[in-house]
Scaffold this active site. Structure first.
Site, short mmCIF file in Angstrom:
data_model
loop_
_atom_site.label_atom_id
_atom_site.label_comp_id
_atom_site.label_asym_id
_atom_site.label_seq_id
_atom_site.Cartn_x
_atom_site.Cartn_y
_atom_site.Cartn_z
N PRO A 1 0.83 -1.21 0.00
CA PRO A 1 0.00 0.00 0.00
C PRO A 1 0.86 1.26 0.00
O PRO A 1 1.85 1.36 0.74
CB PRO A 1 -0.79 -0.11 1.31
CG PRO A 1 0.06 -0.96 2.20
CD PRO A 1 0.79 -1.91 1.29
N ARG B 1 -1.54 16.33 -9.50
CA ARG B 1 -2.49 15.28 -9.87
C ARG B 1 -3.73 15.78 -10.63
O ARG B 1 -4.16 15.13 -11.58
CB ARG B 1 -2.89 14.44 -8.64
CG ARG B 1 -1.69 13.65 -8.09
CD ARG B 1 -2.09 12.68 -6.99
NE ARG B 1 -2.88 11.57 -7.47
CZ ARG B 1 -4.19 11.46 -7.34
NH1 ARG B 1 -4.88 12.39 -6.70
NH2 ARG B 1 -4.82 10.43 -7.83
N CYS C 1 1.82 29.61 -14.08
CA CYS C 1 1.49 30.26 -15.34
C CYS C 1 1.01 29.22 -16.36
O CYS C 1 1.67 28.99 -17.36
CB CYS C 1 2.71 31.00 -15.84
SG CYS C 1 2.26 32.45 -16.73
C1 LIG Z 1 2.64 2.59 -7.16
C2 LIG Z 1 2.85 1.20 -6.70
C3 LIG Z 1 2.33 0.79 -5.49
C4 LIG Z 1 1.47 1.67 -4.62
O1 LIG Z 1 0.32 2.10 -5.25
P1 LIG Z 1 -0.78 2.91 -4.39
O2 LIG Z 1 -1.85 3.19 -5.35
O3 LIG Z 1 -0.11 4.15 -3.90
O4 LIG Z 1 -1.16 2.03 -3.27
C5 LIG Z 1 2.62 -0.48 -5.06
N1 LIG Z 1 3.39 -1.32 -5.81
C6 LIG Z 1 3.90 -0.95 -6.99
C7 LIG Z 1 4.73 -1.90 -7.74
C8 LIG Z 1 3.65 0.32 -7.48
O5 LIG Z 1 4.16 0.68 -8.66
#
Ligand SMILES: *Cc1c(COP(=O)(O)O)cnc(C)c1O
Length: 458
Positions: A313, A352, A383
């Site tokens: 996570p 984002r 800008c």
């Molecule tokens: C980005 C990523 C995560 C985490 O993704 P979240 O959406 O932030 O939980 C976990 N494992 C891998 C391989 C990723 O590229």
């Protein structure tokens, strides 16, 4: 009590937009007696006085609560597991130090994240190294630190690992990252599990099998198992259970054909969070329970032994613990069209919305419960016409110098911040139990010139 009907997308019960925003108050966040947003027992108006704006604020109790929820189900069900925080969501010395104590592991995707983790004193055996183009020097650094595991992405990396491990006579644990052909329902730009992806070995065309067979001839490479990451901001469990079934079936086939033993099944991250009141993320325990039950039922059916389950996570550990506080400056009203409120940050501290069309919501932190009378669109100060943080946000009638709090900015906010327009990056403040801690200082103009060279002779 309000109730959100996910089918008709309507809120029932007493309440204004403000009650909708109460859904955004996670962890220790609340509206205090002064009508201010309070986090971790600290008044955000006081934080603004002390640190200025913009400022990122993290509710550390919330980060710990989320980490505990991820670990809990595995413990209860007695399943060996590692919960590895995906650092890319937000990486800093102080955060790594907190997480080291929380007994979570760490994913890094670059030499820079690795260096930060080592400087933070994070136990290197609990560090996993990801990435689709790790350089030789990054790999060597990881070998020097004796990290716990490499998640191998491609043949180029695998050959490098083989060569370096032989030269150094050093054992390396690896997982093979595969793309199982499962795509989570999510925004296209942040999907990584489908076949046409820059990440990992493709399962269907036999690439993954070729990697597995090559590893058999690599004396210093210990293959622990398989990794897949199917996407981000996932709101259902089906994607994970589909990936589990595919991976375990494949593991069974490889066991029969090559004697492969799956010790670790890493299912990646992507657990969704609430950015706006309408979002309905699953409880963390629902994800972990579904994952465990699905692995247990598949291994039973396939007669495999139970692997360790690793998950990664990122956003769900830090995302809704973070709030960004801005000061409102200029306003622009186009009669019958739109009212803009400009804040003293924007795409430089939160890319984002511009990058993914990501949605956010916010409140006036200094008048949190005032009735909403107006609809504003929140503009950044960069800008670019695309530098808009929120479209059509209901707020009380706003004045310059009011403080706008935007929720759920804890993941991929600071981590993706830039100096576009030579805007200094804001500070990061951790709050917990009525205390604040400056985790990352505000960047100064001098900081931004640190690497510049002047052509005028001294
Ligand atoms: C980005 C990523 C995560 C985490 O993704 P979240 O959406 O932030 O939980 C976990 N494992 C891998 C391989 C990723 O590229």
């Amino acid at each position: 009590m309000i109730y959100y009907d996910t089918v008709s997308k309507v809120y029932y019960g007493v309440g204004s937009i403000m009650t909708m925003n109460e859904r955004m108050l996670t962890g220790t966040m609340k509206i205090n007696a002064k009508n201010h947003l309070e986090i971790g027992g600290v008044d955000t108006v006081d934080l603004v006085q002390k640190y200025g704006t913009p400022v990122y604020v993290y509710d550390i109790a919330r980060v710990k609560e989320q980490a505990d929820k991820f670990k809990k189900t595995f413990k209860q069900k007695n399943v060996k597991a590692q919960v590895a925080y995906a650092s890319k969501a937000f990486s800093s010395l102080a955060l790594y130090q907190i997480l080291a104590k929380e007994d979570v592991s760490l994913d890094v995707v670059s030499g820079g994240e690795l260096y930060t983790a080592i400087q933070a004193g994070f136990p290197s055996q609990r560090i996993h190294f990801h990435g689709n183009n790790k350089s030789e020097s990054e790999i060597e650094a990881a070998l020097d630190y004796q990290i716990g595991c490499f998640v191998v992405d491609n043949f180029y990396e695998l050959e490098m690992l083989d060569r370096l491990s032989r030269e150094r006579e050093q054992m390396i644990n690896v997982l093979i990252r595969v793309t199982p052909g499962v795509e989570a329902h999510t925004h296209e730009y942040i999907s990584t599990g489908q076949v046409d992806s820059k990440f990992g070995f493709d399962l269907n065309s036999g690439q993954a099998q070729k990697a597995l067979q090559s590893i058999a001839g690599m004396p210093y490479i210990e293959l622990l198992g398989l990794h897949s990451h199917i996407g981000s901001q996932i709101f259902e469990t089906e994607g994970f259970t589909m990936a589990i079934e595919t991976l375990l079936k494949q593991a069974k086939q490889w066991q029969e054909d090559f004697g492969f033993e799956l010790k670790v099944l890493n299912l990646g991250g992507g657990f969704g969070i609430r950015y706006i009141p309408e979002d309905e993320p699953l409880a963390i325990e629902e994800h972990t329970t579904a994952i465990i039950e699905s692995v247990e039922s598949s291994i039973k059916e396939l007669q495999l032994s139970m692997p360790e389950i690793w998950i990664e996570p990122g956003r769900s550990l830090v995302g809704d613990a973070g709030v960004t506080l801005y000061q409102i400056g200029s306003q622009k009203k186009i009669p019958d069209v739109r009212q803009y409120l400009a804040v003293d940050g924007g795409m430089a501290d939160n890319i984002r919305p511009a990058l993914y069309d990501a949605k956010y919501t916010g409140i006036l932190a200094n008048r949190a419960n005032d009735a909403t009378e107006e609809t504003y669109s929140i503009a950044g100060k960069a800008c670019e016409s695309g530098d808009m943080l929120i479209w059509d946000l209901p707020l009380p009638k706003a004045e310059s110098k009011d403080i706008l709090a935007i929720f759920s900015t804890g993941a991929y906010g600071y981590a993706m911040a830039s100096n576009y327009n030579r805007i200094p990056r804001p500070p990061v403040v951790f709050v917990e139990n009525g205390k604040d801690f400056l985790a990352i200082k505000r960047e100064t103009y001098a900081d931004m010139l640190r690497l510049d060279q002047s052509i005028n002779a001294e």
